[in-house]
Enzyme design. Structure first.
Site, mmCIF file in Angstrom:
data_model
loop_
_atom_site.group_PDB
_atom_site.id
_atom_site.type_symbol
_atom_site.label_atom_id
_atom_site.label_comp_id
_atom_site.label_asym_id
_atom_site.label_seq_id
_atom_site.Cartn_x
_atom_site.Cartn_y
_atom_site.Cartn_z
ATOM 1 C CE LYS A 107 48.726 21.559 47.385
ATOM 2 N NZ LYS A 107 48.924 22.836 48.125
ATOM 3 C CB SER A 129 48.813 22.007 51.758
ATOM 4 O OG SER A 129 48.712 23.045 50.797
ATOM 5 C CB SER A 175 50.795 25.542 50.963
ATOM 6 O OG SER A 175 49.996 25.445 52.110
#
Length: 465
Positions: free
Chosen positions: A80, A155, A179
């Site tokens: 990420k 996210s 997330s």
């Protein structure tokens, strides 16, 4: 035989050991698959094929010498965007951040390099990670491979889309309110939010965790073996512990006699969609039929708890955004600005009372779970929503109505996973959340693996047009 981009990490490591596959041919195949998907999904940031192939060639040489670097040598992965990688800018999903090269790998990235993994790319996220969508002022809009009109969630948006689309077997995301689990649910993959501190991360703060995003529990367990190594930079990391991650493979017989709580009412937020409820109830029936004792739970969260945490996060973001130069602040998504600026007039007493909802949520969550070995629930109250929306409500004054099932377990520090348990009539995945006692990360993996063996048949992974 499965396409190379669909092979699990376990399968790849075995093939490398037997010299029936090489990391170079696997990386080439995955990159070719990414090239077909990426114009539609937009899941990656800093996708660099030449750098990935250089890592793969170095891995191939190690395997030929019989000296693999670690447990993941030559296995393609993504990380990420908000997990620092040395020398790379980290915009945090927003055009407002001045991109500067990171001085060092954050702990998860460092562990992956030490293990020899091939880092294909970083994956996209929304502004500051404050949305459960793939909408960003910096990255192109990320989409869900099951239905390109829907978002992947967030996210950890790009990571979930990448895992479902077959961008290799291993992906790493982060989670402070859902997330990891929300996008995992909406993209039909597996993810584990570990106990706080199980996977060191930098910077650390209450509720934040990094964890695996994979297609199978087996690959998540292999990734946890690497990610859970200690790192002194995380002031909240747990003491080093020799956890037998390879013992994830409990069968359905392991469910017999387990006391499992079934939570169908979050106590706050959006109403539970009937298709989601039906899929979770079918999952509970299968678990009960395997010998577990499944009992209904009463809601323990309240709207006041959720609203308090929301207001505190608004104030934190408001202060951060106020510190930006005006020209940079103007680049933040308008939804985020409206959300944060809504608390501009909040006084100290209000901020204090809002902050107390984190601890209150923790106390209520732990108390409610104490009667059970594990808790199961929906991950999200609804299936995946429209890709262009920042949140299911599209309302900055009601932005967190979908995290009532996930956020309590960030505050209680308990491990919580998302595993696919069914599909809507239109073919969208539905996630089952499995929660264990604090520190029982391995037990959650074992229960999730047992459920994998008894769940309804899974559909083929989506393919690019």
């Amino acid at each position: 035989m499965s396409a190379l981009h669909d092979l699990s990490a376990h399968t790849l490591i075995a093939a490398y050991r037997q010299r029936s596959l090489s990391p170079v041919e696997v990386t080439q195949a995955v990159l070719a698959h990414v090239e077909r998907w990426e114009p539609q999904l937009r899941a990656t940031y800093l996708l660099r094929p030449d750098a990935a192939l250089a890592q793969a060639r170095a891995s191939e040489a190690r395997w030929l010498r019989g000296t693999p670097l670690g447990a993941l040598d030559g296995v393609p992965c993504t990380i990420k965007e908000n997990i620092a990688t040395r020398g790379d800018p980290m915009p945090l999903g927003t055009a407002a951040v001045e991109p500067r090269p990171a001085a060092a790998d954050a702990p998860p990235a460092a562990r992956m390099r030490e293990a020899g993994a091939v880092i294909l790319a970083k994956t996209t996220m929304p502004d500051y990670g404050m949305l459960s969508s793939g909408l960003s002022s910096f990255h192109p809009l990320a989409r869900n491979p099951w239905d390109l009109t829907k978002g992947p969630g967030g996210s950890s948006a790009g990571g979930a889309a990448a895992a479902a689309a077959g961008y290799g077997p291993l992906h790493i995301g982060t989670d402070i309110g859902g997330s990891l689990r929300l996008p995992a649910s909406w993209c039909g993959i597996f993810s584990l939010k570990p106990s706080l501190g199980r996977v060191p991360i930098d910077p650390p703060y209450t509720g934040r965790a990094a964890g695996p995003m994979t297609r199978t529990v087996a690959d998540a367990a292999l990734l946890m073996q690497v990610l859970s190594q200690p790192d002194a930079r995380d002031s909240m990391s747990l003491p080093a512990q020799d956890i037998a991650w390879s013992r994830f493979s409990a069968g359905a017989e392991s469910l017999r006699g387990l006391r499992i709580g079934l939570l169908l009412d979050a106590g706050c937020g959006l109403a539970l969609d009937p298709e989601v409820q039906a899929a979770v109830e079918r999952a509970a029936w299968r678990i009960e039929a395997a010998g577990a004792i499944v009992s209904p739970m009463q809601p323990f969260m309240t709207q006041a708890m959720l609203d308090g945490m929301d207001r505190f996060w608004r104030m934190r973001t408001h202060i951060d955004l106020q510190a930006l130069p005006p020209q940079r602040r103007a680049k933040v998504l308008p939804y985020i600005l409206a959300w944060a600026d809504s608390v501009a007039g909040m006084g100290g007493a209000e901020v204090f009372h809002a902050s107390q909802q984190f601890h209150l949520t923790r106390v209520h969550t732990v108390r409610a779970c104490n009667a059970f070995d594990y808790v199961i629930s929906p991950v999200a109250p609804i299936p995946a929503f429209q890709a262009e929306l920042p949140s299911p409500t599209n309302d900055p004054l009601r932005p967190l109505e979908h995290i009532g099932y996930t956020v309590p377990f960030n505050m209680s520090e308990q491990p919580a996973a998302s595993v696919n348990c069914g599909y809507t009539a239109s073919g969208l995945p539905i996630g089952l959340q499995i929660v264990g006692a604090r520190f029982d990360d391995l037990g959650v993996l074992q229960l999730a693996h047992a459920f994998e063996s008894i769940r309804e048949p899974q559909r083929a992974w989506p393919r690019p047009d």
